[in-house]
Motif scaffolding. Structure first.
Motif, PDB file in Angstrom:
ATOM      1  N   ILE A  68      32.249  44.296  39.362  1.00 30.42           N
ATOM      2  CA  ILE A  68      31.918  42.902  39.019  1.00 30.42           C
ATOM      3  C   ILE A  68      32.261  42.040  40.238  1.00 30.42           C
ATOM      4  O   ILE A  68      31.571  41.092  40.555  1.00 30.42           O
ATOM      5  CB  ILE A  68      32.670  42.471  37.738  1.00 30.42           C
ATOM      6  CG1 ILE A  68      32.110  41.179  37.168  1.00 30.42           C
ATOM      7  CG2 ILE A  68      34.154  42.361  37.961  1.00 30.42           C
ATOM      8  CD1 ILE A  68      32.593  40.890  35.746  1.00 30.42           C
ATOM      9  N   HIS A  69      33.346  42.431  40.913  1.00 30.65           N
ATOM     10  CA  HIS A  69      33.697  41.898  42.236  1.00 30.65           C
ATOM     11  C   HIS A  69      33.612  43.080  43.204  1.00 30.65           C
ATOM     12  O   HIS A  69      34.561  43.848  43.315  1.00 30.65           O
ATOM     13  CB  HIS A  69      35.127  41.324  42.227  1.00 30.65           C
ATOM     14  CG  HIS A  69      35.281  40.148  41.316  1.00 30.65           C
ATOM     15  ND1 HIS A  69      36.453  39.887  40.638  1.00 30.65           N
ATOM     16  CD2 HIS A  69      34.405  39.168  40.993  1.00 30.65           C
ATOM     17  CE1 HIS A  69      36.283  38.774  39.925  1.00 30.65           C
ATOM     18  NE2 HIS A  69      35.048  38.321  40.114  1.00 30.65           N
ATOM     19  N   PRO A  70      32.473  43.237  43.879  1.00 27.94           N
ATOM     20  CA  PRO A  70      32.271  44.469  44.651  1.00 27.94           C
ATOM     21  C   PRO A  70      33.217  44.634  45.848  1.00 27.94           C
ATOM     22  O   PRO A  70      33.304  45.728  46.418  1.00 27.94           O
ATOM     23  CB  PRO A  70      30.821  44.371  45.118  1.00 27.94           C
ATOM     24  CG  PRO A  70      30.196  43.356  44.233  1.00 27.94           C
ATOM     25  CD  PRO A  70      31.278  42.392  43.880  1.00 27.94           C
ATOM     26  N   GLY A  71      33.928  43.578  46.219  1.00 22.53           N
ATOM     27  CA  GLY A  71      34.969  43.735  47.250  1.00 22.53           C
ATOM     28  C   GLY A  71      36.191  44.445  46.697  1.00 22.53           C
ATOM     29  O   GLY A  71      37.159  44.690  47.422  1.00 22.53           O
ATOM     30  N   GLU A  72      36.157  44.767  45.406  1.00 17.71           N
ATOM     31  CA  GLU A  72      37.275  45.430  44.718  1.00 17.71           C
ATOM     32  C   GLU A  72      36.755  46.748  44.139  1.00 17.71           C
ATOM     33  O   GLU A  72      36.659  46.907  42.922  1.00 17.71           O
ATOM     34  CB  GLU A  72      37.792  44.507  43.609  1.00 17.71           C
ATOM     35  CG  GLU A  72      38.109  43.094  44.102  1.00 17.71           C
ATOM     36  CD  GLU A  72      38.365  42.081  42.976  1.00 17.71           C
ATOM     37  OE1 GLU A  72      38.485  42.477  41.815  1.00 17.71           O
ATOM     38  OE2 GLU A  72      38.439  40.890  43.295  1.00 17.71           O
ATOM     39  N   PRO A  73      36.368  47.701  45.029  1.00 18.87           N
ATOM     40  CA  PRO A  73      35.545  48.824  44.540  1.00 18.87           C
ATOM     41  C   PRO A  73      36.303  50.069  44.083  1.00 18.87           C
ATOM     42  O   PRO A  73      35.685  51.122  43.909  1.00 18.87           O
ATOM     43  CB  PRO A  73      34.677  49.142  45.764  1.00 18.87           C
ATOM     44  CG  PRO A  73      35.541  48.791  46.933  1.00 18.87           C
ATOM     45  CD  PRO A  73      36.499  47.718  46.490  1.00 18.87           C
ATOM     46  N   PHE A 110      30.560  41.676  48.235  1.00 17.90           N
ATOM     47  CA  PHE A 110      30.955  40.269  48.177  1.00 17.90           C
ATOM     48  C   PHE A 110      31.153  39.852  46.718  1.00 17.90           C
ATOM     49  O   PHE A 110      30.498  40.367  45.815  1.00 17.90           O
ATOM     50  CB  PHE A 110      29.846  39.433  48.824  1.00 17.90           C
ATOM     51  CG  PHE A 110      30.140  37.974  48.937  1.00 17.90           C
ATOM     52  CD1 PHE A 110      31.140  37.524  49.792  1.00 17.90           C
ATOM     53  CD2 PHE A 110      29.432  37.055  48.185  1.00 17.90           C
ATOM     54  CE1 PHE A 110      31.415  36.163  49.895  1.00 17.90           C
ATOM     55  CE2 PHE A 110      29.692  35.696  48.284  1.00 17.90           C
ATOM     56  CZ  PHE A 110      30.692  35.243  49.139  1.00 17.90           C
ATOM     57  N   ARG A 111      32.047  38.874  46.530  1.00 18.59           N
ATOM     58  CA  ARG A 111      32.409  38.453  45.163  1.00 18.59           C
ATOM     59  C   ARG A 111      31.225  37.829  44.386  1.00 18.59           C
ATOM     60  O   ARG A 111      31.012  38.136  43.226  1.00 18.59           O
ATOM     61  CB  ARG A 111      33.561  37.456  45.268  1.00 18.59           C
ATOM     62  CG  ARG A 111      34.213  37.129  43.949  1.00 18.59           C
ATOM     63  CD  ARG A 111      35.403  36.197  44.194  1.00 18.59           C
ATOM     64  NE  ARG A 111      36.111  35.893  42.977  1.00 18.59           N
ATOM     65  CZ  ARG A 111      37.145  36.573  42.502  1.00 18.59           C
ATOM     66  NH1 ARG A 111      37.591  37.633  43.158  1.00 18.59           N
ATOM     67  NH2 ARG A 111      37.754  36.210  41.389  1.00 18.59           N
ATOM     68  N   GLY A 112      30.498  36.954  45.049  1.00 18.05           N
ATOM     69  CA  GLY A 112      29.370  36.305  44.366  1.00 18.05           C
ATOM     70  C   GLY A 112      28.212  37.278  44.189  1.00 18.05           C
ATOM     71  O   GLY A 112      28.059  38.218  44.971  1.00 18.05           O
ATOM     72  N   THR A 124      37.149  46.969  36.011  1.00 18.66           N
ATOM     73  CA  THR A 124      38.042  47.369  37.111  1.00 18.66           C
ATOM     74  C   THR A 124      38.042  46.351  38.254  1.00 18.66           C
ATOM     75  O   THR A 124      36.980  45.922  38.707  1.00 18.66           O
ATOM     76  CB  THR A 124      37.636  48.762  37.648  1.00 18.66           C
ATOM     77  OG1 THR A 124      36.274  48.717  38.091  1.00 18.66           O
ATOM     78  CG2 THR A 124      37.774  49.826  36.581  1.00 18.66           C
ATOM     79  N   HIS A 125      39.235  45.983  38.715  1.00 17.07           N
ATOM     80  CA  HIS A 125      39.423  44.946  39.742  1.00 17.07           C
ATOM     81  C   HIS A 125      40.511  45.335  40.745  1.00 17.07           C
ATOM     82  O   HIS A 125      41.174  46.354  40.593  1.00 17.07           O
ATOM     83  CB  HIS A 125      39.865  43.629  39.086  1.00 17.07           C
ATOM     84  CG  HIS A 125      38.822  42.982  38.249  1.00 17.07           C
ATOM     85  ND1 HIS A 125      38.152  41.854  38.638  1.00 17.07           N
ATOM     86  CD2 HIS A 125      38.333  43.313  37.028  1.00 17.07           C
ATOM     87  CE1 HIS A 125      37.297  41.507  37.689  1.00 17.07           C
ATOM     88  NE2 HIS A 125      37.386  42.370  36.706  1.00 17.07           N
ATOM     89  N   THR A 126      40.713  44.436  41.728  1.00 20.13           N
ATOM     90  CA  THR A 126      41.809  44.558  42.703  1.00 20.13           C
ATOM     91  C   THR A 126      42.421  43.173  42.895  1.00 20.13           C
ATOM     92  O   THR A 126      41.701  42.172  42.892  1.00 20.13           O
ATOM     93  CB  THR A 126      41.261  45.070  44.058  1.00 20.13           C
ATOM     94  OG1 THR A 126      40.591  46.301  43.835  1.00 20.13           O
ATOM     95  CG2 THR A 126      42.374  45.279  45.074  1.00 20.13           C
ATOM     96  N   THR A 127      43.741  43.118  43.073  1.00 17.49           N
ATOM     97  CA  THR A 127      44.416  41.819  43.174  1.00 17.49           C
ATOM     98  C   THR A 127      45.300  41.723  44.427  1.00 17.49           C
ATOM     99  O   THR A 127      45.742  42.732  44.948  1.00 17.49           O
ATOM    100  CB  THR A 127      45.273  41.556  41.914  1.00 17.49           C
ATOM    101  OG1 THR A 127      45.882  40.282  42.016  1.00 17.49           O
ATOM    102  CG2 THR A 127      46.367  42.603  41.754  1.00 17.49           C
TER     103      THR A 127
HETATM  104 ZN   LIG Z   1      38.307  40.876  40.539  1.00 16.29          ZN
END
Ligand SMILES: [Zn+2]
Length: 590
Positions: free
Chosen positions: A95-100, A159-161, A198-201
């Motif tokens: 959903i946020h592809p920078g967090e793969p 990218f997030r967008g 699934t994400h990254t923080t």
């Molecule tokens: Zn995220």
């Protein structure tokens, strides 16, 4: 017979030959491109009849969304699967592809589950796994090493967008993107029991490779909320402790302060994936990997969590079914629904937390104190975890909402969410409850293409309103209740009013001419009991009015029958439980 025996002896070998091993570029600190990812899923899907790769709708980038279904019984119809008492786990990635990390982990997870000799196949006897390989396709295709300022690995990522720069993890109610519109189709087709996003923080530094958002249990009907909070959530942590070499803790909700000062449970509103999914009594989780850990570890820890989630779901399939059914029954009887929560800052749990000592040495850039975590000084101590939210604003559910057919944006979204919509067969005049918007604030800058309203205040008025053939009635009952309330109550943070779908009522359309209205204004003042006194009070309150004919006339106009009754009237009516609804009951069609 001998031939047949030979064939059976060969069978395990044949399936091994067909097996597909997906690439593990994450071991080199890389992540797949969108094209490589879909090619891998296509190859995987061909390797076993347990897989089916389905495409759904469209996304803003023009590509469809893929869904890989893993079903041991080779049945891929969600209706049949549900009838066969299968639990359904839906995993959303990128959903946020920078967090793969989840993108890579899901591919390995899917490949493992399809192996004939997999130690996890037993868990598929009562559970089907559905995976969205990449949700934000446009964002994944917009690839660069520079999208994430603090992320060294993977070398390049998305990218997030999305393709039109929408943050998709804020779009589950507004459904501005085609991605989200298509997601609702998948979500309501499959009606998952369990959902993972699934994400990254990167908000703070600590020793954990993976952190976990468990959807706020307070927001679920009590049967399911208690089950999630007291049974499922602790069990998942315990399983990770026993089965994974990676540490996991609750999502650390601090930015530019330190976790050892304590932190709070995330309370996500329905614009977020897990907040949205939980409106439909889906047990929802979000993994948030820690950006400062090697990419390979982020992937492996997410993979470990996926195995735990599957095992837990399978071993507790009957409980999950039971508590979800109880929750739906509770929803049918529930009167009050919470629209806004506030944190009870006097209550907390002590959470044993593995962090790093923080200090504030001078910044190299400005000399001002700057937060610094010393990784050479790890600690394990109790920190305050604030996870008690209390209702701040609640509303009683009506029996029906009634929506004039003019409000197509809203009706479309309810329909996409499979909400039952009934239509009037003829015109009716109804006594019902209407809201007036008496106050609201609006964001100064756009939020996903909307100037979002917040701090909305309403007054309620029982009145007679005309509705027409074809207008929509929304019964408030059962599975969709929580969603319908969050969408249609204007004070809810992600209501369709908040997301600008009713802005048209915020302007007045008629007016008076100051030179021609005076005689009528004087007549109104003379014949309306109490109005002269009200005007006096208003003038005393607002000194500008004393010598301003227009403002005084406007006050009289607005307090007269000439002023439009629809100004700031929220057009969705509430037919309450005690109201006489015979007038509409016999005049409905689907
Ligand atoms: Zn995220």
């Amino acid at each position: 017979m001998r031939h047949l025996l030979f064939f059976f002896l060969l069978l395990p070998y044949l399936s091994l030959v067909a097996q597909y091993t997906p690439p593990r570029v994450y071991e080199k600190g890389q992540t797949l491109t969108y094209q490589e990812l879909i090619q891998a899923y296509e190859a995987l899907a061909k390797s076993s009849s347990k897989y089916r790769l389905i495409t759904y709708g469209k996304t803003d980038a023009g590509f469809p969304l893929h869904l890989l279904v893993i079903s041991n019984y080779k049945e891929f119809d969600p209706k049949v699967l549900r009838k066969d008492n299968m639990r359904i786990v839906l995993i959303n990635n990128g959903i946020h592809p920078g967090e793969p990390a989840g993108i890579e982990a899901s591919l390995q997870f899917a490949a493992e589950l399809g192996k004939p000799q997999s130690k996890y196949s037993d868990f598929l006897k009562n559970t089907v796994v559905c995976i969205i390989p990449s949700y934000n396709i446009g964002g994944m295709m917009n690839r660069s090493p520079y999208h994430r300022a603090q992320q060294d690995e993977p070398e390049a990522s998305g990218f997030r967008g999305n393709a039109r720069n929408i943050d998709l993890n804020r779009d589950f109610m507004a459904l501005r993107s085609e991605n989200a519109q298509t997601f609702t189709e998948i979500f309501h087709d499959w009606k998952p029991d369990v959902f993972l996003d699934t994400h990254t923080t990167d908000g703070s530094d600590h020793q954990y490779t993976i952190t976990l958002v468990t959807t706020a249990h307070q927001d679920l009907p009590p049967a399911l909320g208690t089950y999630l909070d007291k049974t499922m959530r602790p069990a998942l942590y315990k399983m990770m402790e026993e089965k994974s070499s990676y540490l996991m803790c609750p999502y650390v909700t601090v930015w530019n302060s330190t976790p050892d000062e304590g932190f709070e449970q995330l309370m996500e509103s329905p614009r977020y994936s897990t907040g949205y999914a939980s409106l439909f009594n889906t047990l929802s989780f979000m993994t948030e990997n820690h950006i400062f850990k090697p990419f390979e570890d982020r992937v492996k820890s997410t993979l470990d969590f996926m195995y735990c989630l599957l095992e837990y779901t399978s071993k507790n399939a009957e409980d999950i079914k039971k508590f979800r059914e109880q929750a739906t029954e509770q929803l049918k009887k529930q009167d009050a629904f919470v629209l806004q929560w506030k944190l009870d800052s006097s209550r907390y749990e002590n959470l044993m937390f593995r962090g790093y000592e923080a200090s504030y040495p001078p910044s190299k850039l400005t000399g001002e104190p700057l937060l610094f975590y010393d990784q050479n000084k790890p600690f394990n101590k109790a920190v305050k975890y604030y996870n008690h939210w209390v209702p701040e604003l609640s509303v009683d559910a009506p029996k029906y909402y009634i929506i004039p057919q003019a409000w197509k944006e809203t009706i479309k979204r309810l329909d996409w969410n499979k909400v039952e919509l009934l239509r009037l067969t003829e015109d009716v005049s109804l006594d019902l409850e209407m809201y007036y918007i008496i106050d609201y604030k609006t964001t100064k800058t756009p939020n996903n293409g909307h100037y979002l309203h917040y701090d909305v205040k309403v007054s309620s008025k029982n009145m007679k309103v005309d509705f027409y053939k074809g207008d929509y009635l929304v019964p408030v009952k059962g599975r969709e209740t929580a969603f319908v309330i969050q969408a249609l109550e204007p004070q809810a943070p992600d209501s369709y009013f908040a997301w600008n779908m009713f802005d048209d009522v915020l302007q007045s359309r008629e007016y008076f001419s100051v030179f021609a209205f005076e005689d009528r204004a004087m007549h109104i003042l003379d014949t309306t009991p109490g109005l002269r006194e009200k005007l006096k009070q208003e003038i005393a309150r607002n000194t500008q009015m004393a010598k301003n004919t227009y403002l005084q006339m406007q006050f009289i106009y607005r307090n007269s029958p000439y002023f439009e009754v629809t100004y700031k009237r929220y057009p969705v009516g509430r037919i309450n439980k005690k109201m006489e609804i015979k007038a509409v009951d016999e005049k409905l069609y689907k």
